[in-house]
Design a protein around this motif. Structure first.
Motif, PDB file in Angstrom:
ATOM      1  N   UNK A  76       0.858  -1.190   0.000  1.00  0.00           N
ATOM      2  CA  UNK A  76       0.000   0.000   0.000  1.00  0.00           C
ATOM      3  C   UNK A  76       0.889   1.233   0.000  1.00  0.00           C
ATOM      4  N   UNK A  77       0.329   2.356  -0.385  1.00  0.00           N
ATOM      5  CA  UNK A  77       1.070   3.616  -0.372  1.00  0.00           C
ATOM      6  C   UNK A  77       0.369   4.615   0.538  1.00  0.00           C
ATOM      7  N   UNK A  78       1.151   5.252   1.397  1.00  0.00           N
ATOM      8  CA  UNK A  78       0.627   6.280   2.291  1.00  0.00           C
ATOM      9  C   UNK A  78       0.746   7.638   1.616  1.00  0.00           C
ATOM     10  N   UNK A  79       0.247   8.676   2.301  1.00  0.00           N
ATOM     11  CA  UNK A  79       0.376  10.042   1.790  1.00  0.00           C
ATOM     12  C   UNK A  79       1.852  10.395   1.615  1.00  0.00           C
ATOM     13  N   UNK A  80       2.712   9.921   2.514  1.00  0.00           N
ATOM     14  CA  UNK A  80       4.152  10.187   2.396  1.00  0.00           C
ATOM     15  C   UNK A  80       4.716   9.537   1.131  1.00  0.00           C
ATOM     16  N   UNK A  81       4.229   8.368   0.773  1.00  0.00           N
ATOM     17  CA  UNK A  81       4.654   7.714  -0.458  1.00  0.00           C
ATOM     18  C   UNK A  81       4.232   8.504  -1.685  1.00  0.00           C
ATOM     19  N   UNK A  82       3.003   8.993  -1.667  1.00  0.00           N
ATOM     20  CA  UNK A  82       2.533   9.799  -2.797  1.00  0.00           C
ATOM     21  C   UNK A  82       3.296  11.120  -2.901  1.00  0.00           C
ATOM     22  N   UNK A  83       3.672  11.691  -1.767  1.00  0.00           N
ATOM     23  CA  UNK A  83       4.496  12.908  -1.809  1.00  0.00           C
ATOM     24  C   UNK A  83       5.867  12.591  -2.410  1.00  0.00           C
ATOM     25  N   UNK A  84       6.407  11.400  -2.120  1.00  0.00           N
ATOM     26  CA  UNK A  84       7.690  10.991  -2.709  1.00  0.00           C
ATOM     27  C   UNK A  84       7.550  10.853  -4.227  1.00  0.00           C
ATOM     28  N   UNK A  85       6.425  10.330  -4.692  1.00  0.00           N
ATOM     29  CA  UNK A  85       6.189  10.221  -6.138  1.00  0.00           C
ATOM     30  C   UNK A  85       6.123  11.606  -6.765  1.00  0.00           C
ATOM     31  N   UNK A  86       5.462  12.547  -6.091  1.00  0.00           N
ATOM     32  CA  UNK A  86       5.380  13.914  -6.606  1.00  0.00           C
ATOM     33  C   UNK A  86       6.771  14.524  -6.708  1.00  0.00           C
TER      34      UNK A  86
END
Length: 178
Positions: free
Chosen positions: A103-113
């Motif tokens: 799963x991806x957390x908000x922190x993971x999505x920020x890393x993708x950004x």
């Protein structure tokens, strides 16, 4: 003589091996029930890629499902080193397979950004808020190069991020330092 390790005992070994390989990442290792009782499920958030996890968990599978024959291929036995002067022992794991889910957390999505902004030609492409929430009305390009990979199946901001994060180890990005 071969020692047989039950699926329950194998789950304990898998937990320990994952904890040792990826300190700071919390893994959930659960045995399946019913007709799939010899299977395990490993789930976690962010952390290593699924390929990195499978490189660890694959050692604990006693059999591998073969989709071509719709059956199982025996993985055989393995030698497990003993403590100190103790001789290695021959072990057969009774686990038929281990599935993993990331799963991806908000922190993971920020890393993708962050990866999109630093590694692509689209420095202006904003897919997520600073809190990691997707911006669903973002205008997406027809293709994107991120971290050396071309991503051409752009459907939504979340799917773009998941395509990027699928290939990225997030252990040092989202796991708090201890």
């Amino acid at each position: 003589m071969t020692d047989y390790i039950t699926t329950k005992d194998t789950a304990k070994l898998v937990r320990a091996a994952l904890k040792n390989a990826f300190p700071g990442v919390k893994f959930s290792v659960r045995m399946s029930t019913g007709t799939a009782a010899a299977w395990m499920n490993v789930s976690y958030s962010d952390g290593p890629t699924e390929l990195e996890v499978r490189a660890i968990t694959g050692w604990f599978e006693g059999r591998h499902f073969n989709g071509m024959t719709d059956g199982y291929d025996d993985a055989g036995t393995v030698l497990v080193a003993g403590d100190g002067e103790e001789m290695p022992r021959e072990v057969r794991y009774c686990c038929d397979g281990i599935n993993s889910h990331r799963e991806y957390t908000a922190a993971g999505y920020r890393a993708a950004q962050h990866l999109i902004r630093t590694d692509s030609d689209h420095k202006d492409l904003v897919l997520f808020t600073p809190e990691g929430e997707p911006i669903d009305n973002a205008v997406l390009p027809t293709g994107l190069y991120v971290a050396g990979h071309y991503i051409d199946f752009l459907y939504s901001p979340t799917q773009v991020a998941q395509a990027i994060l699928h290939r990225v180890n997030l252990c040092t990005v989202t796991t708090p330092a201890r």
